[in-house]
Motif scaffolding. Structure first.
Motif, short mmCIF file in Angstrom:
data_model
loop_
_atom_site.label_atom_id
_atom_site.label_comp_id
_atom_site.label_asym_id
_atom_site.label_seq_id
_atom_site.Cartn_x
_atom_site.Cartn_y
_atom_site.Cartn_z
N TYR A 221 -95.60 -32.99 86.86
CA TYR A 221 -95.27 -34.31 86.34
C TYR A 221 -93.96 -34.30 85.57
O TYR A 221 -93.52 -33.26 85.06
N ARG A 222 -93.37 -35.50 85.47
CA ARG A 222 -92.24 -35.74 84.57
C ARG A 222 -92.71 -36.84 83.63
O ARG A 222 -93.10 -37.92 84.06
N ILE A 223 -92.71 -36.56 82.32
CA ILE A 223 -93.15 -37.50 81.31
C ILE A 223 -91.92 -37.98 80.55
O ILE A 223 -91.12 -37.16 80.07
N LYS A 224 -91.78 -39.29 80.44
CA LYS A 224 -90.61 -39.87 79.77
C LYS A 224 -91.09 -40.89 78.75
O LYS A 224 -91.94 -41.74 79.05
N ALA A 225 -90.55 -40.81 77.52
CA ALA A 225 -90.90 -41.75 76.46
C ALA A 225 -89.64 -42.48 76.02
O ALA A 225 -88.59 -41.86 75.83
#
Length: 169
Positions: free
Chosen positions: A82-86
């Motif tokens: 996964y790639r998690i972006k905030a």
């Protein structure tokens, strides 16, 4: 039909019903949960931040918004990378790339956002600061790679025998 025939039919239906219920609930064991908090530089919660999880294998994107405590949660994710972006208004974004998950994992990922300027700034976090141990998981488990399944001898072709190749079983 006599009484014993009814009992046989009823017990057969009960077996099929319980087997179907078991298969529905057992699918949840493979799901991944990613959760955490989005905080600012002073460790205060950022309310309304947008957190995006992108499943690298298929490109499927899921988005959630943080609550009043800055918490977010992705549930029922398939295992994989996964790639998690905030991101949040007034803050620079932060992105975590190549986050590898395994079946049944509960992964806590807290991200700290820095105050951003007028232009949006995204910081990519390297995988070197990945948590080494999942402290929220009390189940001993593992993943058997496809290569191991193909190369290990399995004379009776029972997939459950492969479980005994994992440590701690």
């Amino acid at each position: 039909m006599n009484f014993s025939s009814y009992r046989i039919v009823l017990s057969t239906m009960l077996v099929f019903l319980s087997a179907s219920l078991f298969s529905v609930t057992s699918q949840d064991l493979d799901d991944v949960t990613i959760f955490g908090r989005i905080l600012d530089q002073n460790k205060q919660a950022i309310v309304g931040a947008t957190v995006t999880a992108t499943f690298i294998d298929s490109g499927v994107v899921r988005t959630v918004t943080t609550n009043d405590e800055g918490r977010y949660r992705f549930i029922e994710l398939p295992p994989g990378t996964y790639r998690i972006k905030a991101e949040a208004t007034g803050f620079g974004g932060k992105e975590r790339v190549d986050l590898v998950t395994i079946s049944g994992q509960n992964l806590q990922l807290d991200l700290n956002l820095d105050v951003g300027g007028i232009s949006a700034e995204v910081v990519t976090v390297d995988d070197n600061d990945a948590p080494a141990v999942d402290t929220t998981r009390t189940i001993v488990g593992g993943t058997i790679e496809q290569r191991s399944v193909e190369e290990l001898p399995n004379t009776n072709r029972d997939a459950l025998d492969l479980v005994f190749t994992l440590g701690g079983v």
